[in-house]
Design a protein around this motif. Sequence first.
Motif, PDB file in Angstrom:
ATOM      1  N   LYS A  74      -5.996  23.704  -3.912  1.00 32.06           N
ATOM      2  CA  LYS A  74      -6.493  22.444  -3.346  1.00 32.06           C
ATOM      3  C   LYS A  74      -5.319  21.509  -3.057  1.00 32.06           C
ATOM      4  O   LYS A  74      -4.259  21.630  -3.656  1.00 32.06           O
ATOM      5  N   MET A  75      -5.538  20.571  -2.146  1.00 31.30           N
ATOM      6  CA  MET A  75      -4.530  19.572  -1.796  1.00 31.30           C
ATOM      7  C   MET A  75      -4.967  18.224  -2.367  1.00 31.30           C
ATOM      8  O   MET A  75      -6.110  17.806  -2.159  1.00 31.30           O
ATOM      9  N   TYR A  76      -4.063  17.566  -3.074  1.00 30.74           N
ATOM     10  CA  TYR A  76      -4.362  16.291  -3.714  1.00 30.74           C
ATOM     11  C   TYR A  76      -3.441  15.207  -3.163  1.00 30.74           C
ATOM     12  O   TYR A  76      -2.275  15.456  -2.876  1.00 30.74           O
ATOM     13  N   GLN A  77      -3.977  13.994  -3.045  1.00 32.21           N
ATOM     14  CA  GLN A  77      -3.180  12.873  -2.572  1.00 32.21           C
ATOM     15  C   GLN A  77      -3.661  11.598  -3.260  1.00 32.21           C
ATOM     16  O   GLN A  77      -4.857  11.393  -3.457  1.00 32.21           O
ATOM     17  N   LEU A  78      -2.692  10.729  -3.606  1.00 27.73           N
ATOM     18  CA  LEU A  78      -2.983   9.487  -4.311  1.00 27.73           C
ATOM     19  C   LEU A  78      -2.629   8.305  -3.420  1.00 27.73           C
ATOM     20  O   LEU A  78      -1.599   8.320  -2.743  1.00 27.73           O
ATOM     21  N   ARG A  79      -3.496   7.312  -3.402  1.00 28.75           N
ATOM     22  CA  ARG A  79      -3.214   6.054  -2.707  1.00 28.75           C
ATOM     23  C   ARG A  79      -3.217   4.955  -3.760  1.00 28.75           C
ATOM     24  O   ARG A  79      -4.107   4.889  -4.606  1.00 28.75           O
ATOM     25  N   ARG A  80      -2.200   4.098  -3.694  1.00 31.81           N
ATOM     26  CA  ARG A  80      -2.035   3.044  -4.694  1.00 31.81           C
ATOM     27  C   ARG A  80      -1.783   1.728  -3.964  1.00 31.81           C
ATOM     28  O   ARG A  80      -0.963   1.663  -3.051  1.00 31.81           O
ATOM     29  N   VAL A  81      -2.482   0.675  -4.365  1.00 32.94           N
ATOM     30  CA  VAL A  81      -2.273  -0.656  -3.799  1.00 32.94           C
ATOM     31  C   VAL A  81      -1.842  -1.578  -4.925  1.00 32.94           C
ATOM     32  O   VAL A  81      -2.521  -1.679  -5.954  1.00 32.94           O
ATOM     33  N   ILE A  82      -0.699  -2.226  -4.740  1.00 29.92           N
ATOM     34  CA  ILE A  82      -0.205  -3.211  -5.700  1.00 29.92           C
ATOM     35  C   ILE A  82      -0.390  -4.580  -5.062  1.00 29.92           C
ATOM     36  O   ILE A  82       0.180  -4.853  -4.009  1.00 29.92           O
ATOM     37  N   SER A  83      -1.207  -5.413  -5.685  1.00 29.18           N
ATOM     38  CA  SER A  83      -1.529  -6.746  -5.153  1.00 29.18           C
ATOM     39  C   SER A  83      -0.969  -7.820  -6.064  1.00 29.18           C
ATOM     40  O   SER A  83      -1.216  -7.810  -7.269  1.00 29.18           O
ATOM     41  N   VAL A  84      -0.245  -8.755  -5.484  1.00 36.25           N
ATOM     42  CA  VAL A  84       0.281  -9.889  -6.239  1.00 36.25           C
ATOM     43  C   VAL A  84      -0.832 -10.925  -6.350  1.00 36.25           C
ATOM     44  O   VAL A  84      -1.387 -11.363  -5.346  1.00 36.25           O
ATOM     45  N   THR A  85      -1.162 -11.308  -7.588  1.00 39.22           N
ATOM     46  CA  THR A  85      -2.255 -12.265  -7.793  1.00 39.22           C
ATOM     47  C   THR A  85      -1.754 -13.649  -8.208  1.00 39.22           C
ATOM     48  O   THR A  85      -2.495 -14.614  -8.124  1.00 39.22           O
ATOM     49  N   THR A 132       0.853  -1.183   0.000  1.00 41.74           N
ATOM     50  CA  THR A 132       0.000   0.000   0.000  1.00 41.74           C
ATOM     51  C   THR A 132       0.893   1.239   0.000  1.00 41.74           C
ATOM     52  O   THR A 132       1.724   1.396   0.894  1.00 41.74           O
ATOM     53  N   PHE A 133       0.732   2.108  -1.006  1.00 40.86           N
ATOM     54  CA  PHE A 133       1.508   3.338  -1.133  1.00 40.86           C
ATOM     55  C   PHE A 133       0.614   4.545  -0.909  1.00 40.86           C
ATOM     56  O   PHE A 133      -0.548   4.542  -1.318  1.00 40.86           O
ATOM     57  N   LEU A 134       1.166   5.584  -0.295  1.00 42.39           N
ATOM     58  CA  LEU A 134       0.484   6.866  -0.133  1.00 42.39           C
ATOM     59  C   LEU A 134       1.454   7.943  -0.582  1.00 42.39           C
ATOM     60  O   LEU A 134       2.592   7.989  -0.103  1.00 42.39           O
ATOM     61  N   THR A 135       1.033   8.795  -1.521  1.00 46.33           N
ATOM     62  CA  THR A 135       1.921   9.848  -2.011  1.00 46.33           C
ATOM     63  C   THR A 135       1.967  11.007  -1.022  1.00 46.33           C
ATOM     64  O   THR A 135       1.063  11.196  -0.210  1.00 46.33           O
ATOM     65  N   SER A 136       3.018  11.779  -1.149  1.00 44.21           N
ATOM     66  CA  SER A 136       3.067  13.028  -0.403  1.00 44.21           C
ATOM     67  C   SER A 136       1.993  13.938  -0.992  1.00 44.21           C
ATOM     68  O   SER A 136       1.733  13.905  -2.192  1.00 44.21           O
ATOM     69  N   PRO A 137       1.324  14.745  -0.156  1.00 45.04           N
ATOM     70  CA  PRO A 137       0.280  15.634  -0.679  1.00 45.04           C
ATOM     71  C   PRO A 137       0.868  16.650  -1.660  1.00 45.04           C
ATOM     72  O   PRO A 137       1.992  17.114  -1.495  1.00 45.04           O
ATOM     73  N   PHE A 144      -7.965   8.483  -5.146  1.00 44.74           N
ATOM     74  CA  PHE A 144      -7.581   9.893  -5.123  1.00 44.74           C
ATOM     75  C   PHE A 144      -8.365  10.638  -4.055  1.00 44.74           C
ATOM     76  O   PHE A 144      -9.565  10.410  -3.889  1.00 44.74           O
ATOM     77  N   SER A 145      -7.690  11.538  -3.336  1.00 48.27           N
ATOM     78  CA  SER A 145      -8.342  12.358  -2.320  1.00 48.27           C
ATOM     79  C   SER A 145      -8.101  13.831  -2.637  1.00 48.27           C
ATOM     80  O   SER A 145      -7.002  14.219  -3.034  1.00 48.27           O
ATOM     81  N   VAL A 146      -9.130  14.658  -2.451  1.00 48.31           N
ATOM     82  CA  VAL A 146      -9.026  16.103  -2.647  1.00 48.31           C
ATOM     83  C   VAL A 146      -9.297  16.778  -1.312  1.00 48.31           C
ATOM     84  O   VAL A 146     -10.321  16.507  -0.667  1.00 48.31           O
ATOM     85  N   ASP A 147      -8.383  17.650  -0.891  1.00 44.64           N
ATOM     86  CA  ASP A 147      -8.510  18.416   0.354  1.00 44.64           C
ATOM     87  C   ASP A 147      -8.771  17.544   1.579  1.00 44.64           C
ATOM     88  O   ASP A 147      -9.571  17.892   2.454  1.00 44.64           O
ATOM     89  N   GLY A 148      -8.139  16.378   1.638  1.00 41.41           N
ATOM     90  CA  GLY A 148      -8.264  15.508   2.803  1.00 41.41           C
ATOM     91  C   GLY A 148      -9.567  14.740   2.870  1.00 41.41           C
ATOM     92  O   GLY A 148      -9.844  14.078   3.870  1.00 41.41           O
TER      93      GLY A 148
END
Length: 90
Positions: free
Chosen positions: A48-59, A37-42, A70-74
């Motif tokens: 506005k404040m933007y932040q991305l969350r990325r999950v890489i799953s091995v299948t 699970t990755f979370l980018t720096s805002p 994606f999150s906008v302004d928290g």
Amino acid sequence: MKLGLDPGTHAVVFVERRSDGFELASVGNWRSPIAITFLTSPVQAGGKMYQLRRVISVTSNTAFEVTEEFSVDGGAFKRLGNAHYTKQQP
């Protein structure tokens, strides 16, 4: 692209550099053998404040999936999409 790993804490750092020179740093948790699970720096843009969350799953041994949210302004993260990657067989 740069990738770093701290085996003691299972932290993963991933830095992406765009062609315009902008860098986006993501910090990930690799405690699970099946997902990171990755979370980018805002990032601030247009007031506005933007932040991305990325999950890489091995299948499987030859495939993985990526989910991005994606999150906008928290606010709550909203799903952008999923991608499935598979190694081509020769």
